[in-house]
Design a protein around this motif. Structure first.
Motif, PDB file in Angstrom:
ATOM      1  N   GLN A   1       0.832  -1.204   0.000  1.00 16.11           N
ATOM      2  CA  GLN A   1       0.000   0.000   0.000  1.00 16.11           C
ATOM      3  C   GLN A   1       0.867   1.256   0.000  1.00 16.11           C
ATOM      4  O   GLN A   1       0.624   2.203  -0.751  1.00 16.11           O
ATOM      5  CB  GLN A   1      -0.920  -0.005   1.225  1.00 16.11           C
ATOM      6  CG  GLN A   1      -1.825   1.204   1.346  1.00 16.11           C
ATOM      7  CD  GLN A   1      -2.979   1.177   0.365  1.00 16.11           C
ATOM      8  OE1 GLN A   1      -3.349   0.101  -0.107  1.00 16.11           O
ATOM      9  NE2 GLN A   1      -3.551   2.328   0.061  1.00 16.11           N
ATOM     10  N   THR A   2       1.898   1.257   0.828  1.00 16.73           N
ATOM     11  CA  THR A   2       2.789   2.416   0.889  1.00 16.73           C
ATOM     12  C   THR A   2       3.523   2.621  -0.432  1.00 16.73           C
ATOM     13  O   THR A   2       3.640   3.761  -0.915  1.00 16.73           O
ATOM     14  CB  THR A   2       3.811   2.232   2.028  1.00 16.73           C
ATOM     15  OG1 THR A   2       3.114   2.053   3.269  1.00 16.73           O
ATOM     16  CG2 THR A   2       4.729   3.435   2.132  1.00 16.73           C
TER      17      THR A   2
ATOM     18  N   GLN B   1       2.580   1.742  -3.393  1.00 22.46           N
ATOM     19  CA  GLN B   1       1.630   2.227  -4.396  1.00 22.46           C
ATOM     20  C   GLN B   1       1.293   3.699  -4.192  1.00 22.46           C
ATOM     21  O   GLN B   1       1.257   4.477  -5.155  1.00 22.46           O
ATOM     22  CB  GLN B   1       0.351   1.390  -4.341  1.00 22.46           C
ATOM     23  CG  GLN B   1      -0.610   1.655  -5.493  1.00 22.46           C
ATOM     24  CD  GLN B   1      -1.832   0.771  -5.424  1.00 22.46           C
ATOM     25  OE1 GLN B   1      -2.228   0.310  -4.359  1.00 22.46           O
ATOM     26  NE2 GLN B   1      -2.453   0.529  -6.566  1.00 22.46           N
ATOM     27  N   GLU B   2       1.075   4.108  -2.955  1.00 26.03           N
ATOM     28  CA  GLU B   2       0.731   5.497  -2.675  1.00 26.03           C
ATOM     29  C   GLU B   2       1.863   6.443  -3.060  1.00 26.03           C
ATOM     30  O   GLU B   2       1.638   7.475  -3.710  1.00 26.03           O
ATOM     31  CB  GLU B   2       0.390   5.658  -1.192  1.00 26.03           C
ATOM     32  CG  GLU B   2      -0.924   5.006  -0.777  1.00 26.03           C
ATOM     33  CD  GLU B   2      -1.166   5.121   0.713  1.00 26.03           C
ATOM     34  OE1 GLU B   2      -0.272   5.636   1.421  1.00 26.03           O
ATOM     35  OE2 GLU B   2      -2.245   4.707   1.168  1.00 26.03           O
TER      36      GLU B   2
ATOM     37  N   GLU C   1       2.314   6.559  -6.900  1.00 28.15           N
ATOM     38  CA  GLU C   1       1.217   7.312  -7.515  1.00 28.15           C
ATOM     39  C   GLU C   1       1.451   8.814  -7.358  1.00 28.15           C
ATOM     40  O   GLU C   1       1.295   9.582  -8.313  1.00 28.15           O
ATOM     41  CB  GLU C   1      -0.112   6.917  -6.864  1.00 28.15           C
ATOM     42  CG  GLU C   1      -0.783   5.715  -7.495  1.00 28.15           C
ATOM     43  CD  GLU C   1      -1.317   6.014  -8.879  1.00 28.15           C
ATOM     44  OE1 GLU C   1      -1.879   7.094  -9.083  1.00 28.15           O
ATOM     45  OE2 GLU C   1      -1.161   5.162  -9.768  1.00 28.15           O
ATOM     46  N   GLN C   2       1.816   9.241  -6.149  1.00 28.99           N
ATOM     47  CA  GLN C   2       1.967  10.673  -5.871  1.00 28.99           C
ATOM     48  C   GLN C   2       3.193  11.262  -6.554  1.00 28.99           C
ATOM     49  O   GLN C   2       3.152  12.391  -7.056  1.00 28.99           O
ATOM     50  CB  GLN C   2       2.045  10.904  -4.365  1.00 28.99           C
ATOM     51  CG  GLN C   2       0.768  10.554  -3.621  1.00 28.99           C
ATOM     52  CD  GLN C   2       0.948  10.593  -2.111  1.00 28.99           C
ATOM     53  OE1 GLN C   2       2.032  10.889  -1.618  1.00 28.99           O
ATOM     54  NE2 GLN C   2      -0.104  10.288  -1.379  1.00 28.99           N
TER      55      GLN C   2
ATOM     56  N   GLN D   1       0.802  10.255 -11.092  1.00 30.31           N
ATOM     57  CA  GLN D   1      -0.139  11.371 -11.116  1.00 30.31           C
ATOM     58  C   GLN D   1       0.424  12.608 -11.805  1.00 30.31           C
ATOM     59  O   GLN D   1      -0.270  13.223 -12.626  1.00 30.31           O
ATOM     60  CB  GLN D   1      -0.599  11.692  -9.685  1.00 30.31           C
ATOM     61  CG  GLN D   1      -1.521  10.627  -9.100  1.00 30.31           C
ATOM     62  CD  GLN D   1      -1.969  10.961  -7.692  1.00 30.31           C
ATOM     63  OE1 GLN D   1      -1.620  12.000  -7.134  1.00 30.31           O
ATOM     64  NE2 GLN D   1      -2.747  10.066  -7.093  1.00 30.31           N
TER      65      GLN D   1
ATOM     66  N   ASP E   1      -7.909   3.167  -7.760  1.00 27.24           N
ATOM     67  CA  ASP E   1      -8.321   3.500  -6.403  1.00 27.24           C
ATOM     68  C   ASP E   1      -7.298   2.910  -5.437  1.00 27.24           C
ATOM     69  O   ASP E   1      -7.185   1.693  -5.309  1.00 27.24           O
ATOM     70  CB  ASP E   1      -9.717   2.939  -6.123  1.00 27.24           C
ATOM     71  CG  ASP E   1     -10.202   3.274  -4.715  1.00 27.24           C
ATOM     72  OD1 ASP E   1      -9.574   4.143  -4.070  1.00 27.24           O
ATOM     73  OD2 ASP E   1     -11.188   2.661  -4.268  1.00 27.24           O
ATOM     74  N   ILE E   2      -6.549   3.777  -4.769  1.00 26.66           N
ATOM     75  CA  ILE E   2      -5.505   3.299  -3.855  1.00 26.66           C
ATOM     76  C   ILE E   2      -5.872   3.544  -2.404  1.00 26.66           C
ATOM     77  O   ILE E   2      -5.017   3.489  -1.528  1.00 26.66           O
ATOM     78  CB  ILE E   2      -4.148   3.966  -4.174  1.00 26.66           C
ATOM     79  CG1 ILE E   2      -4.251   5.491  -4.017  1.00 26.66           C
ATOM     80  CG2 ILE E   2      -3.666   3.583  -5.557  1.00 26.66           C
ATOM     81  CD1 ILE E   2      -2.924   6.193  -4.141  1.00 26.66           C
ATOM     82  N   SER E   3      -7.141   3.833  -2.146  1.00 29.88           N
ATOM     83  CA  SER E   3      -7.552   4.067  -0.763  1.00 29.88           C
ATOM     84  C   SER E   3      -7.466   2.775   0.034  1.00 29.88           C
ATOM     85  O   SER E   3      -7.731   1.684  -0.481  1.00 29.88           O
ATOM     86  CB  SER E   3      -8.980   4.610  -0.719  1.00 29.88           C
ATOM     87  OG  SER E   3      -9.881   3.693  -1.299  1.00 29.88           O
ATOM     88  N   ASN E   4      -7.101   2.902   1.295  1.00 29.12           N
ATOM     89  CA  ASN E   4      -6.956   1.752   2.191  1.00 29.12           C
ATOM     90  C   ASN E   4      -8.245   1.593   2.999  1.00 29.12           C
ATOM     91  O   ASN E   4      -8.601   2.471   3.782  1.00 29.12           O
ATOM     92  CB  ASN E   4      -5.774   1.968   3.132  1.00 29.12           C
ATOM     93  CG  ASN E   4      -5.446   0.710   3.924  1.00 29.12           C
ATOM     94  OD1 ASN E   4      -6.269  -0.172   4.083  1.00 29.12           O
ATOM     95  ND2 ASN E   4      -4.225   0.645   4.425  1.00 29.12           N
TER      96      ASN E   4
ATOM     97  N   ASP F   1      -7.847   2.150   6.828  1.00 23.82           N
ATOM     98  CA  ASP F   1      -7.729   3.549   7.237  1.00 23.82           C
ATOM     99  C   ASP F   1      -9.078   4.252   7.145  1.00 23.82           C
ATOM    100  O   ASP F   1      -9.436   5.064   8.009  1.00 23.82           O
ATOM    101  CB  ASP F   1      -6.706   4.277   6.365  1.00 23.82           C
ATOM    102  CG  ASP F   1      -5.294   3.774   6.602  1.00 23.82           C
ATOM    103  OD1 ASP F   1      -5.056   3.143   7.651  1.00 23.82           O
ATOM    104  OD2 ASP F   1      -4.428   4.005   5.740  1.00 23.82           O
TER     105      ASP F   1
END
Length: 518
Positions: free
Chosen positions: A371-372, A374-375, A378-379, A383, A414-417, A420
């Motif tokens: 997850q980290t 990917q986030e 992406e950022q 993006q 969609d990379i939302s966890n 969280d």
């Protein structure tokens, strides 16, 4: 006047002319300094870059990751502002969708830009051939497949007035445009730079002068370039890793050559004070060539020796002896330069800013690390690239359509966890801020659907407040909520959920402020 002296005269009685500034760019570029003619020679052979990508064990994966994650999710249309839709807005939305869908009828439009990204990451630059209708509107784009076959000129004089549309307003800018030509198999075709309003002959690259005419089929199309960096032909982002990429290819070639020319001798037979008889030599060679499979299991071989000088005296002090020496320990057991290859791979990935997860080089990860990764990627990588490409489509390619309400954008994952999100919603609900409409919206978005708000008034009333009212508690008890929130803070702190603790403390502070204000 003497030589080297200047004469100065002051003329009175005349109105001073206003000071004017240049209305065009006046900067100098290296392309003007190092090229004898108008045409710029590429500093590197682009076909060599393509060969390096083909023979690399990491570059294709990195380029594919860019291609799939930047444009691979598709192109969408959305409203610029979140306002109530009008018939005019709906009509423009539908028109924009049709234009984007029909930019290429041989493949999905997003696949055209996937090809652009692949070529740009391979050569440092990529080109789109842009085709207009009789009204001058962009109706078709074609990817230039043979990127190395295209050359360009430096920006040529004179400055040409060009029209740009900004928020419905027509703005005029002056620009020097380039020429392009493509040469394949002895044939040459010329293009003009995208946005150049002049008419060019595609056969010789000459602009039409006033009064001249030309057939529509002979008019040059436009080229829209996508380059990395500021060099005339761009520069691949892995240019600093060229030596490592080439070294890795040579190391792989050395390992591969071992299977062709390497020696695989597992043992050595040493003869002392004697030599094999001709019959024994033939038997040994036949044994080494034929021994294999089940038929050779538990087989044995008998070797006979004779004195090297042919003597038959058995009383000689020099006794013949046969020694078999194991050579398996000195055989190459695995590939050479493993650390070198792995280090080069990591350097290339660093140039692309890609973690191992995106190139299939790791299995050592869990949900949190994935997850980290990917986030962050992406950022920091995808993006910004999507926004840059979308800007080129909206503000250059489709600028003349003068869209007021809509814009193109590249879809993203969609990379939302969910974990969280659950924690934040729990905190929000406990603080009394979660409404039925917001809860409905969140769950529908998780399923990829669009939610309609509840029309009743209670849809905007926080759930916690509704419960206190229904239970006869006499209204919204901030003190009770604050006490409950403190328990949640203690529980989250015991689990080391620092981010959640910080959010809940801020909510508690606001609740206490509200209580004092009341």
């Amino acid at each position: 006047m003497g030589k080297g002296r200047a004469q100065v005269r002051i003329i009175k009685g005349q109105t001073a002319a206003p000071i004017e500034k240049a209305d065009t760019s006046v900067q100098l570029t290296t392309s003007e300094a190092y090229n004898a003619g108008d045409w710029i020679t590429p500093p590197n052979d682009m076909r060599g870059l393509r060969q390096m990508v083909k023979h690399s064990t990491i570059l294709p994966q990195c380029i594919r990751a860019y291609k799939n994650n930047i444009a691979g999710f598709g192109i969408g249309i959305r409203y610029v502002e979140d306002v109530e839709e009008t018939p005019e807005m709906a009509a423009e939305f539908k028109r924009a969708e049709e234009i984007v869908e029909l930019l290429n009828t041989e493949q999905d439009t997003k696949e055209v830009f996937e090809d652009v990204i692949e070529a740009r990451e391979t050569y440092g630059i990529a080109y789109l051939e842009v085709i207009r209708n009789l009204a001058g509107e962009v109706v078709q784009v074609e990817f230039i497949k043979e990127t190395p076959s295209v050359t360009k000129t430096k920006p040529l004089d004179p400055y040409i007035p060009s029209i740009y549309y900004h928020h419905g307003q027509q703005v005029e800018r002056k620009k020097r445009y380039c020429k392009y030509k493509q040469e394949i198999g002895g044939k040459t075709v010329y293009f003009k730079e995208f946005g150049d309003p002049r008419i060019m002959d595609k056969r010789d690259g000459l602009y039409l002068q006033e009064g001249q005419t030309i057939d529509l089929d002979d008019q040059a199309n436009e080229l829209m370039e996508f380059a990395i960096g500021t060099e005339p032909y761009g520069e691949v982002r892995w240019i600093g890793q060229v030596l490592g990429v080439d070294g890795s290819r040579r190391a792989e070639g050395l390992n591969n050559n071992y299977f062709i020319n390497g020696r695989h001798t597992p043992l050595m037979i040493i003869l002392k004070n004697g030599t094999l008889t001709d019959d024994s030599y033939a038997k040994l060679q036949s044994y080494m060539n034929d021994i294999k499979g089940e038929a050779g299991q538990h087989a044995f071989i008998l070797l006979e020796m004779e004195s090297p000088d042919g003597k038959t005296d058995f009383d000689t002090d020099e006794q013949q002896d046969v020694e078999i020496k194991d050579l398996a320990s000195i055989l190459q057991k695995d590939e050479l330069f493993q650390d070198y290859l792995d280090n080069n791979r990591r350097k290339v990935q660093s140039a692309f800013q890609l973690p191992d997860l995106y190139v299939g080089y790791t299995t050592d990860f869990n949900r949190a690390t994935a997850q980290t990764a990917q986030e962050v990627t992406e950022q920091q990588v995808f993006q910004p690239e999507r926004k840059s490409l979308a800007w080129a489509i909206n503000n250059r390619l489709l600028n003349e359509y003068q869209f007021k309400y809509v814009e193109c954008y590249f879809l993203e994952p969609d990379i939302s966890n969910p974990d969280d999100l659950y924690k934040l919603l729990t905190v929000c609900n406990n603080a009394g801020g979660l409404t039925p409409n917001k809860a409905r919206q969140i769950i529908f978005e998780a399923y990829g659907e669009v939610a309609e708000d509840y029309p009743e008034e209670w849809g905007e009333i926080p759930l916690a407040y509704s419960k206190t009212q229904g239970g006869g508690g006499g209204g919204f008890d901030i003190g009770t909520l604050t006490e409950s929130l403190q328990k949640q803070i203690t529980k989250a702190a015991s689990r080391n959920d620092d981010e959640v603790v910080a959010v809940m403390k801020e909510v508690k502070r606001l609740l206490m402020k509200m209580d004092k204000g009341a």
